[in-house]
Design a protein around this motif. Structure first.
Motif, PDB file in Angstrom:
ATOM      1  N   UNK A 200     -29.360  25.210 -23.371  1.00  0.00           N
ATOM      2  CA  UNK A 200     -30.629  24.538 -23.638  1.00  0.00           C
ATOM      3  C   UNK A 200     -30.267  23.109 -24.039  1.00  0.00           C
ATOM      4  N   UNK A 201     -30.701  22.100 -23.271  1.00  0.00           N
ATOM      5  CA  UNK A 201     -30.238  20.729 -23.523  1.00  0.00           C
ATOM      6  C   UNK A 201     -30.733  20.204 -24.867  1.00  0.00           C
ATOM      7  N   UNK A 202     -30.034  19.184 -25.348  1.00  0.00           N
ATOM      8  CA  UNK A 202     -30.470  18.521 -26.571  1.00  0.00           C
ATOM      9  C   UNK A 202     -31.760  17.761 -26.298  1.00  0.00           C
ATOM     10  N   UNK A 203     -32.559  17.557 -27.346  1.00  0.00           N
ATOM     11  CA  UNK A 203     -33.849  16.875 -27.200  1.00  0.00           C
ATOM     12  C   UNK A 203     -34.116  16.039 -28.443  1.00  0.00           C
ATOM     13  N   UNK A 204     -34.905  14.985 -28.190  1.00  0.00           N
ATOM     14  CA  UNK A 204     -35.338  14.104 -29.279  1.00  0.00           C
ATOM     15  C   UNK A 204     -36.836  13.835 -29.078  1.00  0.00           C
ATOM     16  N   UNK A 205     -37.640  14.352 -29.976  1.00  0.00           N
ATOM     17  CA  UNK A 205     -39.090  14.191 -29.838  1.00  0.00           C
ATOM     18  C   UNK A 205     -39.641  14.909 -28.621  1.00  0.00           C
ATOM     19  N   UNK A 206     -39.025  16.043 -28.242  1.00  0.00           N
ATOM     20  CA  UNK A 206     -39.489  16.797 -27.082  1.00  0.00           C
ATOM     21  C   UNK A 206     -38.948  16.299 -25.761  1.00  0.00           C
ATOM     22  N   UNK A 207     -38.093  15.260 -25.759  1.00  0.00           N
ATOM     23  CA  UNK A 207     -37.529  14.711 -24.533  1.00  0.00           C
ATOM     24  C   UNK A 207     -36.062  15.123 -24.471  1.00  0.00           C
ATOM     25  N   UNK A 208     -35.650  15.710 -23.330  1.00  0.00           N
ATOM     26  CA  UNK A 208     -34.276  16.181 -23.173  1.00  0.00           C
ATOM     27  C   UNK A 208     -33.313  15.003 -23.063  1.00  0.00           C
ATOM     28  N   UNK A 209     -32.117  15.163 -23.661  1.00  0.00           N
ATOM     29  CA  UNK A 209     -31.081  14.135 -23.623  1.00  0.00           C
ATOM     30  C   UNK A 209     -29.741  14.793 -23.354  1.00  0.00           C
ATOM     31  N   UNK A 210     -28.825  14.016 -22.744  1.00  0.00           N
ATOM     32  CA  UNK A 210     -27.467  14.496 -22.553  1.00  0.00           C
ATOM     33  C   UNK A 210     -26.724  14.489 -23.887  1.00  0.00           C
ATOM     34  N   UNK A 211     -25.778  15.421 -24.029  1.00  0.00           N
ATOM     35  CA  UNK A 211     -25.017  15.516 -25.270  1.00  0.00           C
ATOM     36  C   UNK A 211     -23.697  16.222 -25.005  1.00  0.00           C
ATOM     37  N   UNK A 212     -22.744  15.990 -25.909  1.00  0.00           N
ATOM     38  CA  UNK A 212     -21.440  16.640 -25.837  1.00  0.00           C
ATOM     39  C   UNK A 212     -21.400  17.808 -26.814  1.00  0.00           C
ATOM     40  N   UNK A 213     -20.616  18.837 -26.422  1.00  0.00           N
ATOM     41  CA  UNK A 213     -20.506  20.031 -27.243  1.00  0.00           C
ATOM     42  C   UNK A 213     -19.086  20.581 -27.102  1.00  0.00           C
ATOM     43  N   UNK A 214     -18.493  21.045 -28.203  1.00  0.00           N
ATOM     44  CA  UNK A 214     -17.136  21.598 -28.203  1.00  0.00           C
ATOM     45  C   UNK A 214     -17.211  23.119 -28.345  1.00  0.00           C
ATOM     46  N   UNK A 215     -16.493  23.824 -27.449  1.00  0.00           N
ATOM     47  CA  UNK A 215     -16.519  25.289 -27.428  1.00  0.00           C
ATOM     48  C   UNK A 215     -15.090  25.808 -27.328  1.00  0.00           C
ATOM     49  N   UNK A 216     -14.906  27.060 -27.793  1.00  0.00           N
ATOM     50  CA  UNK A 216     -13.596  27.718 -27.737  1.00  0.00           C
ATOM     51  C   UNK A 216     -13.727  29.028 -26.962  1.00  0.00           C
ATOM     52  N   UNK A 217     -12.683  29.346 -26.181  1.00  0.00           N
ATOM     53  CA  UNK A 217     -12.648  30.562 -25.367  1.00  0.00           C
ATOM     54  C   UNK A 217     -11.331  31.269 -25.650  1.00  0.00           C
ATOM     55  N   UNK A 218     -11.365  32.601 -25.843  1.00  0.00           N
ATOM     56  CA  UNK A 218     -10.166  33.389 -26.085  1.00  0.00           C
ATOM     57  C   UNK A 218      -9.931  34.347 -24.915  1.00  0.00           C
ATOM     58  N   UNK A 219      -8.670  34.493 -24.585  1.00  0.00           N
ATOM     59  CA  UNK A 219      -8.239  35.421 -23.529  1.00  0.00           C
ATOM     60  C   UNK A 219      -7.367  36.482 -24.211  1.00  0.00           C
ATOM     61  N   UNK A 220      -7.792  37.747 -24.142  1.00  0.00           N
ATOM     62  CA  UNK A 220      -7.064  38.851 -24.784  1.00  0.00           C
ATOM     63  C   UNK A 220      -6.875  39.994 -23.757  1.00  0.00           C
ATOM     64  N   UNK A 221      -5.636  40.529 -23.744  1.00  0.00           N
ATOM     65  CA  UNK A 221      -5.321  41.588 -22.773  1.00  0.00           C
ATOM     66  C   UNK A 221      -6.048  42.886 -23.089  1.00  0.00           C
ATOM     67  N   UNK A 222      -6.369  43.119 -24.343  1.00  0.00           N
ATOM     68  CA  UNK A 222      -7.032  44.379 -24.703  1.00  0.00           C
ATOM     69  C   UNK A 222      -8.436  44.472 -24.129  1.00  0.00           C
ATOM     70  N   UNK A 223      -9.008  43.364 -23.744  1.00  0.00           N
ATOM     71  CA  UNK A 223     -10.356  43.372 -23.170  1.00  0.00           C
ATOM     72  C   UNK A 223     -10.328  43.504 -21.658  1.00  0.00           C
TER      73      UNK A 223
END
Length: 224
Positions: A200-223
């Motif tokens: 869901x994009x970032x918004x300011x006053x109901x208007x969508x804006x581009x934004x940066x976001x930092x995320x982490x992903x894990x890789x596990x053999x048990x899954x």
């Protein structure tokens, strides 16, 4: 009957007299050298107490007054006719004057009446706050990337941290690597983010804006 009389030779009398004079001389010399010496003591001069004043200073010496000159000024010889030091040179910068008289300027307008207090502009309203982007729950199953085959054969777990640019449509426009266990894990995450991640994009006053976001992903053999 004959009276006794002794004869004393004249030489013995002379010796006796000499001895008597010598003894008297020694006694007299002893009296002279043994007598106490009488030395006249010097009596220090006596100074009488009193008030003494310094002598008055001498009067100031007046500087000599200038004497008027009595000799007449000497006549100076006339100077010879010298050439004019100004040398005329030719120039191309001709300055032309004007005899035009401009008309007088109109009088200034009288000051206008005070219009009263000036209306103050309304204060600017504060910009609405920016609401950051968030993962779309409808696409939660598409978040985990596929396990890289090379890391799966090596039986190795891993993790990746990426920084993604989320567009106004909620899709990922760019992926930047922050940290990764290996390049294979990062490439798998980048492909999954560009193809399947939704936000869901970032918004300011109901208007969508581009934004940066930092995320982490894990890789596990048990899954797997």
């Amino acid at each position: 009957m004959y009276a006794e009389s002794r004869y004393t030779p004249p030489k013995s009398r002379a010796v006796s007299l000499g001895a008597a004079f010598a003894i008297n001389g020694l006694i007299l010399a002893g009296l002279i050298f043994s007598a106490p010496e009488f030395v006249k003591k010097k009596i220090p001069p006596v100074f009488e107490a009193g008030t003494y004043f310094d002598p008055p200073p001498p009067p100031p010496i007046e500087p000599p007054k200038p004497q008027p000159r009595t000799d007449a000024p000497k006549a100076t010889a006339p100077l010879p006719n010298l050439p004019n030091p100004l040398v005329k040179t030719l120039t191309e910068n001709h300055i032309e004057g004007t005899t035009t008289i401009y008309p007088p300027q109109p009088p200034l307008e009288p000051a206008k009446a005070d219009p009263g207090p000036i209306a103050q502009p309304e204060p600017l309203k504060a910009a609405p706050p920016l609401i950051g982007a968030a993962r779309d729950a409808r696409y939660a199953e598409d978040f985990q990337p596929a396990y890289p085959s090379s890391e799966l054969r090596a039986q190795r777990d891993g993790s990746v941290k990426v920084r993604v640019l989320i567009g106004t449509n909620g899709r990922v426009k760019a992926v930047e690597q922050v940290d990764a266990t290996s390049q294979a894990f990062f490439e798998a995450t980048r492909r999954q983010a560009l193809a399947r991640w939704r936000f869901k994009p970032a918004s300011r006053g109901g208007v969508a804006e581009e934004s940066w976001m930092t995320l982490s992903v894990r890789f596990e053999l048990k899954n797997q």
